[in-house]
Design a protein around this motif. Structure first.
Motif, PDB file in Angstrom:
ATOM      1  N   GLN A 280     -11.692 -93.652  39.026  1.00 42.04           N
ATOM      2  CA  GLN A 280     -11.775 -94.480  37.821  1.00 42.04           C
ATOM      3  C   GLN A 280     -13.037 -95.335  37.764  1.00 42.04           C
ATOM      4  OE1 GLN A 280      -8.277 -97.230  37.936  1.00 42.04           O
ATOM      5  NE2 GLN A 280      -9.813 -98.802  38.297  1.00 42.04           N
ATOM      6  N   GLU A 281     -13.469 -95.909  38.882  1.00 41.36           N
ATOM      7  CA  GLU A 281     -14.644 -96.791  38.827  1.00 41.36           C
ATOM      8  C   GLU A 281     -15.892 -96.007  38.422  1.00 41.36           C
ATOM      9  OE1 GLU A 281     -12.354 -97.049  41.216  1.00 41.36           O
ATOM     10  OE2 GLU A 281     -11.606 -99.059  40.778  1.00 41.36           O
ATOM     11  N   ARG A 282     -16.057 -94.824  39.018  1.00 48.23           N
ATOM     12  CA  ARG A 282     -17.243 -94.036  38.669  1.00 48.23           C
ATOM     13  C   ARG A 282     -17.207 -93.630  37.184  1.00 48.23           C
ATOM     14  NH1 ARG A 282     -16.763 -93.340  44.078  1.00 48.23           N
ATOM     15  NH2 ARG A 282     -18.734 -93.406  45.224  1.00 48.23           N
ATOM     16  N   ALA A 283     -16.036 -93.278  36.692  1.00 43.38           N
ATOM     17  CA  ALA A 283     -15.919 -92.897  35.271  1.00 43.38           C
ATOM     18  C   ALA A 283     -16.253 -94.081  34.365  1.00 43.38           C
ATOM     19  CB  ALA A 283     -14.517 -92.372  34.989  1.00 43.38           C
ATOM     20  N   ILE A 284     -15.751 -95.261  34.729  1.00 45.84           N
ATOM     21  CA  ILE A 284     -15.973 -96.440  33.877  1.00 45.84           C
ATOM     22  C   ILE A 284     -17.453 -96.840  33.896  1.00 45.84           C
ATOM     23  CG2 ILE A 284     -15.412 -98.896  33.562  1.00 45.84           C
ATOM     24  CD1 ILE A 284     -12.611 -98.199  34.830  1.00 45.84           C
ATOM     25  N   TYR A 285     -18.091 -96.765  35.062  1.00 48.81           N
ATOM     26  CA  TYR A 285     -19.517 -97.121  35.116  1.00 48.81           C
ATOM     27  C   TYR A 285     -20.359 -96.171  34.263  1.00 48.81           C
ATOM     28  CZ  TYR A 285     -19.427-101.137  38.151  1.00 48.81           C
ATOM     29  OH  TYR A 285     -19.223-102.406  38.615  1.00 48.81           O
ATOM     30  N   ASP A 286     -19.950 -94.911  34.197  1.00 58.69           N
ATOM     31  CA  ASP A 286     -20.704 -93.980  33.362  1.00 58.69           C
ATOM     32  C   ASP A 286     -20.395 -94.158  31.878  1.00 58.69           C
ATOM     33  OD1 ASP A 286     -21.865 -93.180  35.678  1.00 58.69           O
ATOM     34  OD2 ASP A 286     -21.557 -91.036  35.353  1.00 58.69           O
ATOM     35  N   ALA A 287     -19.246 -94.761  31.570  1.00 63.08           N
ATOM     36  CA  ALA A 287     -18.978 -95.142  30.178  1.00 63.08           C
ATOM     37  C   ALA A 287     -19.868 -96.332  29.797  1.00 63.08           C
ATOM     38  CB  ALA A 287     -17.501 -95.482  29.993  1.00 63.08           C
ATOM     39  N   ILE A 288     -20.068 -97.261  30.742  1.00 65.31           N
ATOM     40  CA  ILE A 288     -20.996 -98.382  30.493  1.00 65.31           C
ATOM     41  C   ILE A 288     -22.413 -97.840  30.305  1.00 65.31           C
ATOM     42  CG2 ILE A 288     -22.023-100.475  31.498  1.00 65.31           C
ATOM     43  CD1 ILE A 288     -19.319-100.914  32.970  1.00 65.31           C
ATOM     44  N   MET A 289     -22.772 -96.862  31.122  1.00 68.34           N
ATOM     45  CA  MET A 289     -24.108 -96.254  30.995  1.00 68.34           C
ATOM     46  C   MET A 289     -24.292 -95.609  29.620  1.00 68.34           C
ATOM     47  SD  MET A 289     -25.987 -93.567  33.529  1.00 68.34           S
ATOM     48  CE  MET A 289     -24.678 -92.353  33.506  1.00 68.34           C
ATOM     49  N   LEU A 290     -23.255 -94.911  29.160  1.00 74.93           N
ATOM     50  CA  LEU A 290     -23.315 -94.322  27.814  1.00 74.93           C
ATOM     51  C   LEU A 290     -23.575 -95.416  26.788  1.00 74.93           C
ATOM     52  CD1 LEU A 290     -22.747 -91.944  25.772  1.00 74.93           C
ATOM     53  CD2 LEU A 290     -20.361 -92.685  25.798  1.00 74.93           C
ATOM     54  N   ASP A 291     -22.862 -96.525  26.919  1.00 68.90           N
ATOM     55  CA  ASP A 291     -23.016 -97.601  25.943  1.00 68.90           C
ATOM     56  C   ASP A 291     -24.412 -98.218  26.004  1.00 68.90           C
ATOM     57  OD1 ASP A 291     -21.541 -99.104  23.865  1.00 68.90           O
ATOM     58  OD2 ASP A 291     -22.139-100.801  25.111  1.00 68.90           O
ATOM     59  N   ASN A 292     -24.974 -98.302  27.206  1.00 64.98           N
ATOM     60  CA  ASN A 292     -26.348 -98.806  27.321  1.00 64.98           C
ATOM     61  C   ASN A 292     -27.334 -97.900  26.583  1.00 64.98           C
ATOM     62  OD1 ASN A 292     -25.773-101.086  28.812  1.00 64.98           O
ATOM     63  ND2 ASN A 292     -25.906-100.014  30.773  1.00 64.98           N
ATOM     64  N   ALA A 293     -27.097 -96.606  26.689  1.00 70.31           N
ATOM     65  CA  ALA A 293     -27.965 -95.669  25.976  1.00 70.31           C
ATOM     66  C   ALA A 293     -27.817 -95.856  24.468  1.00 70.31           C
ATOM     67  CB  ALA A 293     -27.643 -94.232  26.391  1.00 70.31           C
ATOM     68  N   VAL A 294     -26.572 -96.045  24.020  1.00 62.25           N
ATOM     69  CA  VAL A 294     -26.345 -96.270  22.589  1.00 62.25           C
ATOM     70  C   VAL A 294     -27.075 -97.539  22.132  1.00 62.25           C
ATOM     71  CG1 VAL A 294     -24.582 -96.773  20.842  1.00 62.25           C
ATOM     72  CG2 VAL A 294     -24.137 -95.042  22.598  1.00 62.25           C
ATOM     73  N   ARG A 295     -26.987 -98.600  22.952  1.00 61.57           N
ATOM     74  CA  ARG A 295     -27.649 -99.862  22.594  1.00 61.57           C
ATOM     75  C   ARG A 295     -29.169 -99.661  22.458  1.00 61.57           C
ATOM     76  NH1 ARG A 295     -29.300-103.550  26.354  1.00 61.57           N
ATOM     77  NH2 ARG A 295     -27.820-102.712  27.852  1.00 61.57           N
ATOM     78  N   LYS A 296     -29.754 -98.958  23.407  1.00 64.99           N
ATOM     79  CA  LYS A 296     -31.203 -98.701  23.363  1.00 64.99           C
ATOM     80  C   LYS A 296     -31.568 -97.846  22.149  1.00 64.99           C
ATOM     81  CE  LYS A 296     -32.871-100.789  27.068  1.00 64.99           C
ATOM     82  NZ  LYS A 296     -32.830-100.381  28.464  1.00 64.99           N
ATOM     83  N   ALA A 297     -30.724 -96.880  21.824  1.00 69.95           N
ATOM     84  CA  ALA A 297     -31.003 -96.021  20.667  1.00 69.95           C
ATOM     85  C   ALA A 297     -30.932 -96.824  19.372  1.00 69.95           C
ATOM     86  CB  ALA A 297     -30.005 -94.862  20.625  1.00 69.95           C
ATOM     87  N   LYS A 298     -29.951 -97.729  19.305  1.00 70.44           N
ATOM     88  CA  LYS A 298     -29.839 -98.583  18.107  1.00 70.44           C
ATOM     89  C   LYS A 298     -31.079 -99.456  17.959  1.00 70.44           C
ATOM     90  CE  LYS A 298     -25.810-100.635  17.403  1.00 70.44           C
ATOM     91  NZ  LYS A 298     -24.529-101.310  17.734  1.00 70.44           N
ATOM     92  N   GLU A 299     -31.525-100.014  19.088  1.00 68.52           N
ATOM     93  CA  GLU A 299     -32.726-100.871  19.045  1.00 68.52           C
ATOM     94  C   GLU A 299     -33.936-100.059  18.594  1.00 68.52           C
ATOM     95  OE1 GLU A 299     -31.162-103.749  22.710  1.00 68.52           O
ATOM     96  OE2 GLU A 299     -32.913-102.457  23.028  1.00 68.52           O
ATOM     97  N   TRP A 300     -34.056 -98.851  19.128  1.00 64.83           N
ATOM     98  CA  TRP A 300     -35.188 -98.005  18.763  1.00 64.83           C
ATOM     99  C   TRP A 300     -35.132 -97.653  17.268  1.00 64.83           C
ATOM    100  CZ3 TRP A 300     -35.869 -93.261  16.521  1.00 64.83           C
ATOM    101  CH2 TRP A 300     -37.171 -92.751  16.531  1.00 64.83           C
ATOM    102  N   ALA A 301     -33.925 -97.287  16.797  1.00 60.90           N
ATOM    103  CA  ALA A 301     -33.788 -96.900  15.390  1.00 60.90           C
ATOM    104  C   ALA A 301     -34.151 -98.058  14.463  1.00 60.90           C
ATOM    105  CB  ALA A 301     -32.350 -96.439  15.126  1.00 60.90           C
ATOM    106  N   LYS A 302     -33.739 -99.257  14.862  1.00 62.52           N
ATOM    107  CA  LYS A 302     -34.022-100.444  14.041  1.00 62.52           C
ATOM    108  C   LYS A 302     -35.519-100.709  13.974  1.00 62.52           C
ATOM    109  CE  LYS A 302     -32.395-105.166  13.419  1.00 62.52           C
ATOM    110  NZ  LYS A 302     -31.780-106.324  14.068  1.00 62.52           N
ATOM    111  N   ALA A 303     -36.210-100.494  15.077  1.00 63.73           N
ATOM    112  CA  ALA A 303     -37.645-100.765  15.142  1.00 63.73           C
ATOM    113  C   ALA A 303     -38.486 -99.629  14.564  1.00 63.73           C
ATOM    114  CB  ALA A 303     -38.049-101.020  16.595  1.00 63.73           C
ATOM    115  N   ASN A 304     -37.828 -98.506  14.242  1.00 58.46           N
ATOM    116  CA  ASN A 304     -38.582 -97.326  13.802  1.00 58.46           C
ATOM    117  C   ASN A 304     -38.065 -96.758  12.496  1.00 58.46           C
ATOM    118  OD1 ASN A 304     -40.648 -96.410  16.099  1.00 58.46           O
ATOM    119  ND2 ASN A 304     -38.829 -97.303  17.060  1.00 58.46           N
ATOM    120  N   GLY A 305     -37.964 -97.608  11.481  1.00 58.34           N
ATOM    121  CA  GLY A 305     -37.713 -97.122  10.132  1.00 58.34           C
ATOM    122  C   GLY A 305     -36.260 -97.037   9.705  1.00 58.34           C
TER     123      GLY A 305
END
Ligand code: ZN
Length: 591
Positions: free
Chosen positions: A393-418
């Motif tokens: 469970q811990e490894r699965a949850i940490y990779d769910a956090i990692m997914l969310d970090n990627a989503v956050r970075k993508a949102k930031e990029w999209a906002k800064a790029n049109g």
């Protein structure tokens, strides 16, 4: 005199009344087909047919008129006593309802297709499709608990995926089963067609060769035809089902060597993950190829930068001339976030400079966004699934956090790029995971199961405050989340994180029976849990399995407003094609 019908006679009559086996037509009934997209047309007859009696029409016209050429009649498919009609690589550009009717002179079968157009103008320039493999609601909730924490029942913050305006339930069943695997699930997203377990980019026909089944075109191919850039990044092996669904056409997802060739032929611009052995010629130590083709060299010749470490990846991405990259960071799967960042277990000692999914995505966007026509990028956090299979469970949850970090970075990029990027976050299928409560080591109970707190006894876990990326730096805390796995082999439940490496719940014994891994037997208080999955034969399970619950699709950006309610997983493909206006327009659309 009246006839008395005996029960036996009634049975015979009912049997005779059964229709003879009918034709099977691909694409199947109720297929939604993007106008202009390519597909293979196939009719399978139940026996040998006389060509003179066969008719195949589309909306009453001979099929050759609609599809541009006549199908080939294969008198004995694969040498068997069955005939098929096959026509490869056709398309229909005029949108509308199509009825396909195939007759062998004895039986007739009809299917309906819906060929759809897309808006004349693109709403989105780019699409980023995030797939948390096996990402279920419990993973998302657990990621929020660890990353944000809560006080008096209210979270102290939201995940990046929580702050997206559109959401739907996606149903994931395939043509063969209510339970899907990562192959046909990802295939539904990348082609818009339903298929069966283990299949990528094909319908499941009776063809003997895994590579001969009727193909449907992938989003990667359609977007490339429009001059867009395309990428797939993952922390699984790059040949694994989810990323492979971008390019592959095979009935068997384990055709890794063929899938490498399909990546090469697809010429998609960015591909990253693990799985290097299938790129190496057979004579190279560690190779898993059965031929001497050196795909590393082939990709280099085709102009791809090659990265085998995070350092090489960022160096290539920072070079303004890089527009194509092949990143292979591990011989197997790239390690998950808990091992990469904290525990340094798994293969981290062997591959100390692997990027995580967030870093892969950042490099990918840098490279793909050099194409002025926009890009389609699949980002997979693959090991949420793999660690849920292994009930870690811990490894699965940490990779769910990692997914969310990627989503956050993508949102930031999209906002800064049109603000012209459609962002979709989903799973391909679920696991039977649920948050039951907490395990409290401060309890004086000697039996571990009696340390499980439920209802008010669960309280709140005491993970340390997370770091800047949302990860607590310690998982073996005294009051930790307890995630239950509803499907399992026999295994020893230790109610604790697996600090020395990914959990291995069960192994096969000398008699071929799957039994609980004795490694965990002597951990004080470990409880033998009797599994509920097959433990012998070909379906013997050494770990948990996928479940058929709906998955969440969360979306933002242009085109995201179509995400709502309950949808088929195939609808996601249509949402992408509509946002990017990928159907032929004007005259090309047959108008
Ligand atoms: Zn899986």
């Amino acid at each position: 005199m009246k006839f008395a019908i005996s029960p036996f006679a009634a049975l015979v009559a009912a049997t005779l009344a059964l229709p003879a086996a009918a034709q099977t037509i691909f694409p199947i009934d109720r297929a939604d087909i993007l106008s202009g997209s390519h597909f293979d047309f196939k009719v399978e007859f139940p026996g040998i047919v006389d060509p003179a009696t066969v008719t195949v029409t589309i909306n009453g016209q001979d099929h050759a008129k609609v599809l541009g050429k006549p199908a080939e009649l294969i008198a004995r498919e694969d040498g068997k006593e069955v005939s098929s009609l096959l026509l490869r690589d056709v398309s229909i550009t005029r949108p509308g309802a199509y009825t396909v009717t195939a007759s062998d002179g004895v039986t007739t079968k009809s299917v309906k297709w819906n060929v759809y157009a897309t808006p004349a103008k693109r709403a989105a320039k780019n699409v980023i499709l995030f797939i948390g493999d096996g990402f279920s609601i419990a993973h998302r909730t657990a990621a929020r608990i660890l990353s944000k924490g809560l006080v008096e029942g209210k979270y102290n913050g939201k995940l990046a995926v929580d702050e997206m305006p559109y959401m739907a339930l996606l149903s994931t069943a395939g043509t063969d089963s209510i339970i899907t695997d990562s192959a046909n699930a990802a295939h539904a997203y990348t082609t818009g067609h339903k298929s069966c377990v283990n299949a990528l980019g094909v319908y499941c026909s009776r063809a003997a060769s895994t590579l001969d089944h009727p193909k449907v075109e992938t989003i990667a191919s359609i977007a490339k035809r429009r001059g867009m850039a395309v990428g797939a990044v993952t922390n699984s092996e790059i040949e694994d089902a989810t990323p492979a669904a971008m390019v592959a056409h095979t009935r068997r997802r384990s055709d890794f060597n063929d899938i490498v060739k399909m990546y090469y032929d697809s010429k998609i611009d960015v591909m990253m993950g693990g799985g290097s052995p299938n790129f190496l010629p057979k004579s190279t130590p560690g190779s898993k190829r059965n031929d001497e083709t050196d795909y590393i060299e082939q990709f280099k010749q085709a102009g791809y930068a090659l990265a085998t470490t995070k350092t090489e990846m960022f160096a290539a991405a920072d070079n303004a001339k890089t527009t194509k990259i092949l990143g292979l960071y591990n011989t197997g799967n790239v390690d998950g976030a808990l091992d990469l960042k904290f525990l340094k277990k798994g293969s981290v000692p062997k591959f100390p400079d692997q990027p995580d999914v967030v870093e892969e995505m950042e490099a990918a966007i840098k490279i793909l966004s050099r194409n002025k026509n926009g890009f389609v990028l699949m980002v997979e956090s693959a090991r949420i699934d793999k660690y849920s299979h292994s009930m870690d469970q811990e490894r699965a949850i940490y990779d769910a956090i990692m997914l969310d970090n990627a989503v956050r970075k993508a949102k930031e990029w999209a906002k800064a790029n049109g603000n012209n990027t459609l962002i979709l976050v989903t799973a391909d299928h679920t696991h039977s995971v649920s948050l039951v409560g907490t395990v409290n080591d401060e309890s004086k109970e000697s039996e571990l199961r009696n340390r499980v707190g439920v209802y008010e006894g669960a309280g709140f876990p005491n993970y340390p405050a997370p770091d800047a990326d949302g990860y607590p730096n310690k998982v073996d805390v005294s009051r930790r989340l307890y995630m239950a796995f509803g499907s399992s082999p026999d295994y020893y439940e230790t109610f604790a994180p697996h600090m020395d490496g990914e959990f291995v719940p069960a192994i096969k014994n000398a008699e071929g029976i799957m039994v609980a891994n004795e490694k965990h037997k002597d951990i004080p208080g470990a409880v033998l849990r009797v599994g509920n999955l097959p433990n012998k034969g070909s379906r013997a399970a050494n770990q948990g399995v996928h479940t058929g619950d709906d998955v969440l699709l969360t979306a933002m950006g242009p085109g995201a407003e179509k995400v709502h309610g309950q949808m088929e997983n195939t609808a996601l493909f249509r949402i992408i094609t509509e946002a990017l206006a990928l159907a032929p327009q004007g005259k090309a659309a047959g108008k």
